[in-house]
Motif scaffolding. Structure first.
Motif, PDB file in Angstrom:
ATOM      1  N   GLU A   1       0.754  -1.359  -0.111  1.00 48.26           N
ATOM      2  CA  GLU A   1       0.151  -0.061   0.035  1.00 48.26           C
ATOM      3  C   GLU A   1       0.758   1.216  -0.044  1.00 48.26           C
ATOM      4  O   GLU A   1       0.569   2.298  -0.866  1.00 48.26           O
ATOM      5  N   ALA A   2       2.031   1.321   0.812  1.00 49.95           N
ATOM      6  CA  ALA A   2       2.874   2.348   0.813  1.00 49.95           C
ATOM      7  C   ALA A   2       3.460   2.912  -0.378  1.00 49.95           C
ATOM      8  O   ALA A   2       3.380   4.221  -0.702  1.00 49.95           O
ATOM      9  N   TRP A   3       4.078   1.999  -1.273  1.00 49.56           N
ATOM     10  CA  TRP A   3       4.817   2.223  -2.216  1.00 49.56           C
ATOM     11  C   TRP A   3       4.093   2.638  -3.684  1.00 49.56           C
ATOM     12  O   TRP A   3       4.398   3.102  -4.545  1.00 49.56           O
ATOM     13  N   GLY A   4       2.640   2.528  -3.343  1.00 45.53           N
ATOM     14  CA  GLY A   4       1.784   3.006  -4.245  1.00 45.53           C
ATOM     15  C   GLY A   4       1.145   4.470  -4.149  1.00 45.53           C
ATOM     16  O   GLY A   4       0.717   5.195  -4.869  1.00 45.53           O
ATOM     17  N   LYS A   5       1.633   4.964  -2.970  1.00 51.76           N
ATOM     18  CA  LYS A   5       1.174   6.365  -2.816  1.00 51.76           C
ATOM     19  C   LYS A   5       2.491   7.360  -2.242  1.00 51.76           C
ATOM     20  O   LYS A   5       2.540   8.389  -2.122  1.00 51.76           O
ATOM     21  N   ILE A   6       3.707   6.775  -2.045  1.00 53.81           N
ATOM     22  CA  ILE A   6       4.718   7.507  -1.408  1.00 53.81           C
ATOM     23  C   ILE A   6       6.049   7.204  -2.270  1.00 53.81           C
ATOM     24  O   ILE A   6       6.133   6.139  -3.075  1.00 53.81           O
ATOM     25  N   SER A   7       7.080   7.951  -2.368  1.00 55.97           N
ATOM     26  CA  SER A   7       8.151   7.812  -3.178  1.00 55.97           C
ATOM     27  C   SER A   7       9.726   7.589  -2.367  1.00 55.97           C
ATOM     28  O   SER A   7      10.503   7.297  -2.663  1.00 55.97           O
ATOM     29  N   GLY A   8       9.412   7.842  -1.167  1.00 51.66           N
ATOM     30  CA  GLY A   8      10.694   7.722  -0.117  1.00 51.66           C
ATOM     31  C   GLY A   8       9.976   7.557   1.317  1.00 51.66           C
ATOM     32  O   GLY A   8       9.065   7.941   1.615  1.00 51.66           O
ATOM     33  N   THR A   9      11.231   7.497   2.120  1.00 54.99           N
ATOM     34  CA  THR A   9      10.805   7.339   3.679  1.00 54.99           C
ATOM     35  C   THR A   9      11.708   8.538   4.329  1.00 54.99           C
ATOM     36  O   THR A   9      12.785   8.651   3.809  1.00 54.99           O
ATOM     37  N   PRO A  10      11.167   8.917   5.441  1.00 45.13           N
ATOM     38  CA  PRO A  10       9.988   8.877   5.937  1.00 45.13           C
ATOM     39  C   PRO A  10       9.029   9.722   5.150  1.00 45.13           C
ATOM     40  O   PRO A  10       9.240  10.990   4.686  1.00 45.13           O
ATOM     41  N   THR A  11       7.902   9.416   4.872  1.00 47.35           N
ATOM     42  CA  THR A  11       6.837  10.237   4.388  1.00 47.35           C
ATOM     43  C   THR A  11       5.718  10.460   5.456  1.00 47.35           C
ATOM     44  O   THR A  11       5.242   9.357   6.106  1.00 47.35           O
ATOM     45  N   PHE A  12       5.023  11.497   5.593  1.00 43.55           N
ATOM     46  CA  PHE A  12       4.105  11.664   6.622  1.00 43.55           C
ATOM     47  C   PHE A  12       2.863  11.961   5.856  1.00 43.55           C
ATOM     48  O   PHE A  12       2.757  12.951   4.889  1.00 43.55           O
ATOM     49  N   PHE A  13       1.902  11.948   6.503  1.00 47.59           N
ATOM     50  CA  PHE A  13       0.472  12.340   6.228  1.00 47.59           C
ATOM     51  C   PHE A  13      -0.139  13.067   7.635  1.00 47.59           C
ATOM     52  O   PHE A  13      -0.162  12.306   8.514  1.00 47.59           O
ATOM     53  N   VAL A  14      -0.450  14.268   7.766  1.00 44.18           N
ATOM     54  CA  VAL A  14      -0.912  15.069   8.583  1.00 44.18           C
ATOM     55  C   VAL A  14      -2.402  15.120   8.346  1.00 44.18           C
ATOM     56  O   VAL A  14      -2.821  16.174   7.583  1.00 44.18           O
ATOM     57  N   ASN A  15      -3.490  14.518   9.112  1.00 48.57           N
ATOM     58  CA  ASN A  15      -4.897  14.831   8.927  1.00 48.57           C
ATOM     59  C   ASN A  15      -5.220  14.742   7.574  1.00 48.57           C
ATOM     60  O   ASN A  15      -6.073  15.210   6.841  1.00 48.57           O
TER      61      ASN A  15
END
Length: 226
Positions: free
Chosen positions: A191-205
């Motif tokens: 699920e992660a690599w379908g929406k992010i391109s690197g770490t750490p990535t954050f979603f705030v609200n």
């Protein structure tokens, strides 16, 4: 007159007793850890006004740096007060990362964040050791079933020794790498690599803040009400 004197004395005693009573301590929300339906762990108040999701990798040096730099304010103030919650989701990059993620989860709900902190704090030690071990033994270990590969990688890197020092029993460690135990990590990773391109990535609200350092994320949290 005697009755009035006695009444005043009782009132004074009640006031003194009330003044001496200690103020109730505020709840420390960093002690509250819950698990989501997908298997991720959340530290903090479930009703926090600011909900942070962090996608992390245990072999990512930026993730280790963020955890260290953010802890005094993010955990020590924002999460502790109940204004912020932090959900950690796996975004595994390779087999050694997967082994570390499996062991962190094996620590259990209440020690997951402590185990994660310990793994990231000692990343500079076990990651190069593990990489060297895999380079030397990878061809041979590639013939093993995945669970046996991961156990060997964890042993070679020193990950199992680290977790045993935290109380994880050797008899339970093989189970950390079973298909059932790995399923939540692999599901989150997909699920992660379908929406992010690197770490750490954050979603705030729900809003993405990609690849942020702590000094970049902190004002976003403050503006959101942390």
């Amino acid at each position: 007159m005697a009755v009035m004197t006695r009444l005043l004395a009782l009132i004074g005693f009640a006031l003194l007793a009330g003044a001496a009573a200690p103020a109730p301590q505020a709840r420390d929300w960093t002690r509250t850890v819950t698990q989501t339906a997908s298997g991720s762990f959340v530290m903090g108040n479930p009703g926090a006004r600011v909900k942070v999701i962090e996608y992390l990798s245990y072999t990512c040096p930026h993730c280790a740096a963020f955890t260290h730099e953010s802890a005094p304010v993010l955990r020590g103030q924002m999460i502790k007060s109940g204004k912020v919650s932090l959900e950690l989701r796996n975004a595994v990059r390779e087999k050694l990362d997967l082994a570390a993620a499996a062991l962190a989860r094996c620590a259990g709900k209440q020690d997951f964040f402590g185990a994660t902190d310990a793994l990231l704090a000692s990343q500079h030690d076990w990651y190069p050791r593990g990489a060297q071990f895999i380079e030397t033994n990878g061809r041979r270990l590639g013939l093993y079933p995945e669970s046996a590969q991961l156990r060997a990688y964890a042993d070679g890197a020193g990950l199992t020794a680290l977790m045993k020092a935290r109380g994880l029993r050797d008899a339970a460690i093989d189970g950390c790498f079973s298909p059932a135990a790995l399923a939540p990590v692999l599901g989150m990773t997909s699920e992660a690599w379908g929406k992010i391109s690197g770490t750490p990535t954050f979603f705030v609200n729900g809003k993405i803040v990609p690849n942020a350092h702590w000094h970049e994320l902190q004002p976003v949290l403050t503006a959101a009400g942390a």
